[in-house]
Design a protein around this motif. Structure first.
Motif, PDB file in Angstrom:
ATOM      1  N   GLY A  87       0.570  -0.845  -0.242  1.00  0.00           N
ATOM      2  CA  GLY A  87      -0.153   0.313   0.118  1.00  0.00           C
ATOM      3  C   GLY A  87       0.707   0.977   0.550  1.00  0.00           C
ATOM      4  O   GLY A  87       1.882   1.024   0.207  1.00  0.00           O
ATOM      5  N   GLN A  88      -0.161   2.574  -0.281  1.00  0.00           N
ATOM      6  CA  GLN A  88       0.868   3.610   0.137  1.00  0.00           C
ATOM      7  C   GLN A  88       1.686   3.399  -1.296  1.00  0.00           C
ATOM      8  O   GLN A  88       3.334   4.047  -0.867  1.00  0.00           O
ATOM      9  CB  GLN A  88       1.612   3.896   0.900  1.00  0.00           C
ATOM     10  N   ASN A  89       1.897   3.202  -2.267  1.00  0.00           N
ATOM     11  CA  ASN A  89       2.206   3.349  -3.654  1.00  0.00           C
ATOM     12  C   ASN A  89       4.100   2.746  -3.238  1.00  0.00           C
ATOM     13  O   ASN A  89       4.685   3.151  -3.714  1.00  0.00           O
ATOM     14  CB  ASN A  89       2.650   4.390  -4.041  1.00  0.00           C
ATOM     15  N   GLU A 124      12.462  11.422   6.071  1.00  0.00           N
ATOM     16  CA  GLU A 124      13.508  11.641   5.288  1.00  0.00           C
ATOM     17  C   GLU A 124      13.791  10.543   4.707  1.00  0.00           C
ATOM     18  O   GLU A 124      14.676  10.189   3.660  1.00  0.00           O
ATOM     19  CB  GLU A 124      15.028  11.724   6.321  1.00  0.00           C
ATOM     20  N   ARG A 125      13.100   9.590   5.323  1.00  0.00           N
ATOM     21  CA  ARG A 125      13.696   7.867   5.253  1.00  0.00           C
ATOM     22  C   ARG A 125      12.620   7.813   3.706  1.00  0.00           C
ATOM     23  O   ARG A 125      12.329   6.739   3.033  1.00  0.00           O
ATOM     24  CB  ARG A 125      13.384   6.893   6.153  1.00  0.00           C
ATOM     25  N   GLY A 126      11.070   8.313   3.527  1.00  0.00           N
ATOM     26  CA  GLY A 126      10.736   8.214   2.310  1.00  0.00           C
ATOM     27  C   GLY A 126       9.480   7.714   2.681  1.00  0.00           C
ATOM     28  O   GLY A 126       8.374   7.052   1.510  1.00  0.00           O
ATOM     29  N   CYS A 127       9.306   7.371   3.962  1.00  0.00           N
ATOM     30  CA  CYS A 127       8.273   7.113   4.250  1.00  0.00           C
ATOM     31  C   CYS A 127       6.728   7.720   4.169  1.00  0.00           C
ATOM     32  O   CYS A 127       6.997   9.342   3.775  1.00  0.00           O
ATOM     33  CB  CYS A 127       7.436   7.050   5.806  1.00  0.00           C
ATOM     34  N   GLY A 128       5.502   7.145   3.199  1.00  0.00           N
ATOM     35  CA  GLY A 128       4.141   7.801   2.641  1.00  0.00           C
ATOM     36  C   GLY A 128       2.831   7.989   3.718  1.00  0.00           C
ATOM     37  O   GLY A 128       2.355   8.700   3.570  1.00  0.00           O
ATOM     38  N   LEU A 129       3.658   7.808   5.224  1.00  0.00           N
ATOM     39  CA  LEU A 129       2.556   7.270   6.209  1.00  0.00           C
ATOM     40  C   LEU A 129       3.223   7.506   7.859  1.00  0.00           C
ATOM     41  O   LEU A 129       4.505   6.488   7.957  1.00  0.00           O
ATOM     42  CB  LEU A 129       1.816   6.494   5.829  1.00  0.00           C
ATOM     43  N   VAL A 130       2.587   8.122   8.634  1.00  0.00           N
ATOM     44  CA  VAL A 130       3.089   7.607  10.030  1.00  0.00           C
ATOM     45  C   VAL A 130       1.443   7.789  10.713  1.00  0.00           C
ATOM     46  O   VAL A 130       0.725   8.606  10.659  1.00  0.00           O
ATOM     47  CB  VAL A 130       3.676   9.045  10.650  1.00  0.00           C
ATOM     48  N   GLN A 131       2.141   5.883  11.611  1.00  0.00           N
ATOM     49  CA  GLN A 131       0.366   5.729  12.388  1.00  0.00           C
ATOM     50  C   GLN A 131       1.021   5.795  13.530  1.00  0.00           C
ATOM     51  O   GLN A 131       1.967   5.276  13.914  1.00  0.00           O
ATOM     52  CB  GLN A 131       0.040   4.942  11.300  1.00  0.00           C
ATOM     53  N   LEU A 132       0.026   6.047  14.562  1.00  0.00           N
ATOM     54  CA  LEU A 132       0.397   5.009  15.867  1.00  0.00           C
ATOM     55  C   LEU A 132      -1.058   4.858  16.088  1.00  0.00           C
ATOM     56  O   LEU A 132      -1.791   4.780  16.104  1.00  0.00           O
ATOM     57  CB  LEU A 132       0.753   6.580  16.597  1.00  0.00           C
ATOM     58  N   THR A 133      -1.120   4.534  17.674  1.00  0.00           N
ATOM     59  CA  THR A 133      -2.335   3.568  18.007  1.00  0.00           C
ATOM     60  C   THR A 133      -2.314   3.787  19.494  1.00  0.00           C
ATOM     61  O   THR A 133      -0.784   4.418  20.153  1.00  0.00           O
ATOM     62  CB  THR A 133      -2.356   2.242  17.886  1.00  0.00           C
ATOM     63  N   SER A 134      -3.515   4.780  20.339  1.00  0.00           N
ATOM     64  CA  SER A 134      -3.121   5.152  22.018  1.00  0.00           C
ATOM     65  C   SER A 134      -4.086   4.616  22.285  1.00  0.00           C
ATOM     66  O   SER A 134      -5.212   4.575  22.266  1.00  0.00           O
ATOM     67  CB  SER A 134      -3.651   6.631  21.596  1.00  0.00           C
TER      68      SER A 134
END
Length: 163
Positions: A87-89, A124-134
């Motif tokens: 996902g995220q190409n 900078e690493r090229g990630c397409g998404l940052v996610q987290l749970t709480s």
């Protein structure tokens, strides 16, 4: 302040932050068990994992091994894990976990700075998404993440596995 990868010397301070988010625990009072040692060694050895700390930067000159100075205080931490996916190409996603700021240092923007730096690393690493749970009971944390631009886009599920 200094934002850097955690070292083994930081482990008691990180565990103190994770043990009780409502009060400041003395890292010297924290028992670092064999399971903690194994987990930290695995994170440290894995190029897709980072345990990051935000410190007061007062520890003096780092040792020859790059370890922090003895007087440096860990003010916050988080773990950043990079996950490949289709996902995220085809871009990696970054998962943020174990976000903590010392109880006596909250409200001064340290958490926002910690998250800003983590998002910058992911970008900078090229990630397409940052996610987290709480945890659902951490309502103040939810407001904090929303102020930073994170959206409640999914419902999370966990299955606790017993050894």
């Amino acid at each position: 302040m200094t934002f850097r990868n955690a070292t083994r010397r930081d482990l008691p301070a990180v565990l103190a932050l994770l043990a009780d988010e409502d009060q400041v625990l003395d890292p010297a009072s924290i028992e670092v068990g064999a399971a903690h040692e194994r987990a930290f060694a695995a994170i440290e050895a894995d190029p897709r994992n980072e345990m990051l700390v935000l410190t007061d930067g007062t520890g003096g000159t780092p040792g020859m091994d790059g370890a922090p100075g003895a007087d440096e205080v860990v003010l916050g931490c988080l773990q950043l894990t990079y996950i490949p996916g289709l996902g995220q190409n085809g871009q990696e996603r970054a998962v943020v976990e174990a976000v903590r700021v010392r109880a006596d240092r909250r409200g001064a923007g340290l958490g926002a700075e910690l998250m800003r730096l983590a998002v910058e690393r992911a970008r900078e690493r090229g990630c397409g998404l940052v996610q987290l749970t709480s945890s659902k009971r951490r309502t103040a944390a939810h407001r904090f993440y929303e102020r930073l631009g994170f959206a409640r886009s999914h419902e999370g599920f966990k299955l606790q596995l017993k050894p």
